[in-house]
Design a protein around this motif. Structure first.
Motif, PDB file in Angstrom:
ATOM      1  N   VAL A 102      -4.865  -8.476   8.229  1.00  0.00           N
ATOM      2  CA  VAL A 102      -3.759  -7.623   8.304  1.00  0.00           C
ATOM      3  C   VAL A 102      -2.265  -8.318   7.922  1.00  0.00           C
ATOM      4  O   VAL A 102      -1.960  -9.262   8.147  1.00  0.00           O
ATOM      5  CB  VAL A 102      -3.364  -7.190   9.714  1.00  0.00           C
ATOM      6  CG1 VAL A 102      -2.055  -6.179   9.760  1.00  0.00           C
ATOM      7  CG2 VAL A 102      -4.752  -6.559  10.316  1.00  0.00           C
ATOM      8  N   ASP A 103      -1.775  -7.560   6.841  1.00  0.00           N
ATOM      9  CA  ASP A 103      -0.391  -8.274   6.113  1.00  0.00           C
ATOM     10  C   ASP A 103       0.593  -7.344   6.155  1.00  0.00           C
ATOM     11  O   ASP A 103       0.531  -6.246   5.293  1.00  0.00           O
ATOM     12  CB  ASP A 103      -0.926  -8.662   4.541  1.00  0.00           C
ATOM     13  CG  ASP A 103       0.272  -9.263   3.951  1.00  0.00           C
ATOM     14  OD1 ASP A 103       1.329  -9.341   4.421  1.00  0.00           O
ATOM     15  OD2 ASP A 103       0.011  -9.052   2.587  1.00  0.00           O
ATOM     16  N   GLU A 104       1.315  -7.104   7.052  1.00  0.00           N
ATOM     17  CA  GLU A 104       2.331  -6.045   7.211  1.00  0.00           C
ATOM     18  C   GLU A 104       3.757  -6.376   6.557  1.00  0.00           C
ATOM     19  O   GLU A 104       4.819  -5.474   6.406  1.00  0.00           O
ATOM     20  CB  GLU A 104       2.798  -5.622   8.603  1.00  0.00           C
ATOM     21  CG  GLU A 104       1.398  -5.329   9.233  1.00  0.00           C
ATOM     22  CD  GLU A 104       1.627  -4.729  10.956  1.00  0.00           C
ATOM     23  OE1 GLU A 104       2.728  -5.230  11.234  1.00  0.00           O
ATOM     24  OE2 GLU A 104       0.757  -4.063  11.516  1.00  0.00           O
ATOM     25  N   LEU A 105       4.133  -7.769   6.215  1.00  0.00           N
ATOM     26  CA  LEU A 105       5.265  -7.991   5.948  1.00  0.00           C
ATOM     27  C   LEU A 105       5.471  -8.437   4.609  1.00  0.00           C
ATOM     28  O   LEU A 105       6.697  -8.554   4.132  1.00  0.00           O
ATOM     29  CB  LEU A 105       5.740  -9.347   6.855  1.00  0.00           C
ATOM     30  CG  LEU A 105       5.726  -9.238   8.192  1.00  0.00           C
ATOM     31  CD1 LEU A 105       5.623 -10.453   8.995  1.00  0.00           C
ATOM     32  CD2 LEU A 105       6.685  -8.281   8.907  1.00  0.00           C
ATOM     33  N   ASN A 106       4.439  -8.677   3.524  1.00  0.00           N
ATOM     34  CA  ASN A 106       4.429  -9.338   2.266  1.00  0.00           C
ATOM     35  C   ASN A 106       5.025  -7.994   1.145  1.00  0.00           C
ATOM     36  O   ASN A 106       4.810  -6.805   1.489  1.00  0.00           O
ATOM     37  CB  ASN A 106       3.431 -10.000   1.715  1.00  0.00           C
ATOM     38  CG  ASN A 106       3.296 -11.334   2.154  1.00  0.00           C
ATOM     39  OD1 ASN A 106       4.456 -12.118   2.473  1.00  0.00           O
ATOM     40  ND2 ASN A 106       2.097 -11.702   2.666  1.00  0.00           N
ATOM     41  N   PRO A 107       5.865  -8.422   0.189  1.00  0.00           N
ATOM     42  CA  PRO A 107       6.107  -7.498  -0.744  1.00  0.00           C
ATOM     43  C   PRO A 107       4.843  -7.331  -1.771  1.00  0.00           C
ATOM     44  O   PRO A 107       3.885  -8.147  -1.643  1.00  0.00           O
ATOM     45  CB  PRO A 107       7.214  -8.158  -1.548  1.00  0.00           C
ATOM     46  CG  PRO A 107       6.997  -9.839  -1.304  1.00  0.00           C
ATOM     47  CD  PRO A 107       6.469  -9.697   0.065  1.00  0.00           C
ATOM     48  N   PRO A 108       4.977  -6.220  -2.616  1.00  0.00           N
ATOM     49  CA  PRO A 108       3.840  -6.034  -3.511  1.00  0.00           C
ATOM     50  C   PRO A 108       3.276  -7.050  -4.250  1.00  0.00           C
ATOM     51  O   PRO A 108       2.098  -7.225  -4.704  1.00  0.00           O
ATOM     52  CB  PRO A 108       4.114  -4.956  -4.448  1.00  0.00           C
ATOM     53  CG  PRO A 108       5.294  -4.189  -3.719  1.00  0.00           C
ATOM     54  CD  PRO A 108       6.137  -5.375  -3.141  1.00  0.00           C
ATOM     55  N   ASP A 109       3.870  -8.292  -4.752  1.00  0.00           N
ATOM     56  CA  ASP A 109       3.406  -9.061  -5.459  1.00  0.00           C
ATOM     57  C   ASP A 109       2.647 -10.311  -4.815  1.00  0.00           C
ATOM     58  O   ASP A 109       2.016 -11.002  -5.405  1.00  0.00           O
ATOM     59  CB  ASP A 109       4.446  -9.831  -6.304  1.00  0.00           C
ATOM     60  CG  ASP A 109       5.615 -10.363  -5.491  1.00  0.00           C
ATOM     61  OD1 ASP A 109       6.094  -9.847  -4.436  1.00  0.00           O
ATOM     62  OD2 ASP A 109       6.331 -11.376  -5.910  1.00  0.00           O
TER      63      ASP A 109
END
Length: 449
Positions: A102-109
């Motif tokens: 689960v990765d809720e905090l990263n931007p698209p790149d």
């Protein structure tokens, strides 16, 4: 004086002792947690070994620098803290199975998982991300199978939200990989390949994204058995050589003005065989593409079946164009070979009895040329005036796409491979309606008597 202070000093000493004991217990707990952290467990596992991760929730980032097999059994969740990948692989032959990321905090790149090296196996992972799903960077000969990747946030599959997401599976400079039976939704591009060779994209399903599959400057890619639904475009192929596109189904790519089932741009030497393009704005779109073989495809119920612009030396054989609002449009696309396709709106005369019409099927560029010059004329599509003007337009017929001998009927059942279930359901439903009708008629007959 000392006697008076003694009780207070004793209380202070006891408080200090209890504080020291509590701190020691906390330190021991912290040390235990550190020993049991996923990173610590990985670090203590020998190279080439297998680690069955105890059930529970863990925090990333996790970095893997040696060959290792991680088994989650579906009871392990790793959560990212933002700013970097949740899992980074810098070694060869890493296996991961049954893990939820689960990765809720990263931007698209920034991806949830990034792979380098070769020989990896990722199976039955579930990834929920606000960034990208999995990135392969110079990662070769790996298998990604039965992954479920979904974008967090807006899941509408349209508008600016598409460009605020990353790609589901993203390959760059990565060769000879297999992506098999994955389900991806709500990403920018479901599966994206750039400057990569000899990859196989097999039996995946991508929905509610920009492009289901996107190939950029690739060679020898096989795209087979995939499904794309409700994306802007099903399969986008650009600047590629020797691509095989077989037995895919792209349908309901129609909500965007630029929606296509299959888009070929600057594509050479591709084989497009036995695909189904249904209910899209454009079934097959070709531009600046040449030397491609397009055969045995079903293009049905699209607004435009085939659209070709500045494309030549392509071969279209035994395709079935059925119930498209506009069967085909072409502009500056002479020199293509059309032979034995089925067009359900053609006028057929089969004097030879060979199953092919003696009347050619010609694709006029009139409406496409007119609407390119004045887009507002699209409002008059199908009007008597446009139909009349098109009938008078015969300039440059040698450059028109022409099927010299169109088929009288489709070469095979065009919906056999995709509609068996629907036909069975339809038959059962019709039979039930028939029985209900008989019962109603009988009932009313008895009442009248």
């Amino acid at each position: 004086m000392i006697k008076r202070l003694f009780p207070a000093m004793l209380m202070l000493f006891g408080w200090l002792l209890s504080s020291f004991t509590l701190s020691a217990e906390q330190a021991e707990a912290l040390e235990t947690n550190a020993r049991n952290s996923l990173q610590s467990l990985i670090d203590r596992t020998t190279a080439g070994g297998e680690l069955t991760i105890p059930p529970g929730q863990y925090e990333g980032p996790i970095i893997i620098n040696k060959p290792i097999a991680l088994q989650g059994n579906g009871n392990v969740t790793i959560t990212g803290q933002g700013g970097q990948p949740v899992i980074t692989v810098n070694a060869d032959r890493v296996t991961m199975t049954g893990i939820h990321v689960v990765d809720e905090l990263n931007p698209p790149d920034i991806p949830a998982i990034v792979l380098q090296g070769s020989g990896h196996v990722l199976e039955q992972l579930q990834i929920q991300t606000s960034g990208s799903g999995i990135q392969l960077r110079k990662a070769h000969k790996s298998l990604l199978r039965e992954l479920r990747i979904s974008g967090l946030g807006n899941q509408s599959g349209s508008g600016k939200q598409l460009f605020r997401r990353g790609n589901g599976i993203d390959l760059w400079g990565s060769h000879d990989n297999r992506i098999v039976s994955c389900t991806i939704s709500g990403m920018q591009d479901g599966i994206y390949l750039e400057s990569s060779e000899a990859n196989r994209i097999l039996d995946n399903t991508v929905s509610d994204s920009r492009y289901a599959t996107h190939l950029m400057f690739t060679k020898d890619t096989i795209v087979k058995g995939n499904v794309g639904i409700r994306n802007v475009t099903g399969l986008m192929v650009m600047g590629t050589n020797r691509t095989q596109i077989e037995q895919n189904r792209y349908y309901k790519q129609s909500q965007n003005v630029n929606s296509q089932g299959l888009l070929l741009y600057d594509v050479k030497n591709a084989v497009v065989r036995d695909n189904h393009m249904e209910g899209n704005r454009v079934g097959i779109y070709m531009e600046l593409s040449s030397s491609n073989i397009i055969t045995d495809n079903t293009v049905a119920f699209n607004f435009i079946g085939l659209q070709a612009i500045e494309s030549s030396r392509n071969k279209l054989v035994r395709n079935s164009f059925i119930s498209n609002v506009i069967q085909a449009q072409a502009k500056q696309s002479g020199g293509n070979e059309l032979d034995g396709n089925y067009w359900d709106d053609t006028q057929n005369i089969d004097l030879q009895g060979d199953g092919q019409s003696d009347l050619p099927y010609r694709i006029s560029p009139f409406f496409l040329t007119l609407t390119n010059a004045a887009p507002s004329f699209q409002l008059f599509f199908g009007s008597p005036g446009i139909v009349f003007l098109e009938s008078l337009f015969h300039a440059g017929t040698d450059q028109w796409l022409t099927d010299a001998a169109p088929l009288i009927r489709p070469a095979a059942d065009p919906f056999e491979s995709v509609s068996t279930h629907h036909r069975s359901v339809g038959f059962i439903f019709s039979f039930l309606l028939f029985l209900i009708s008989i019962l109603i008629i009988t009932y009313w007959g008895v009442l009248r008597k």
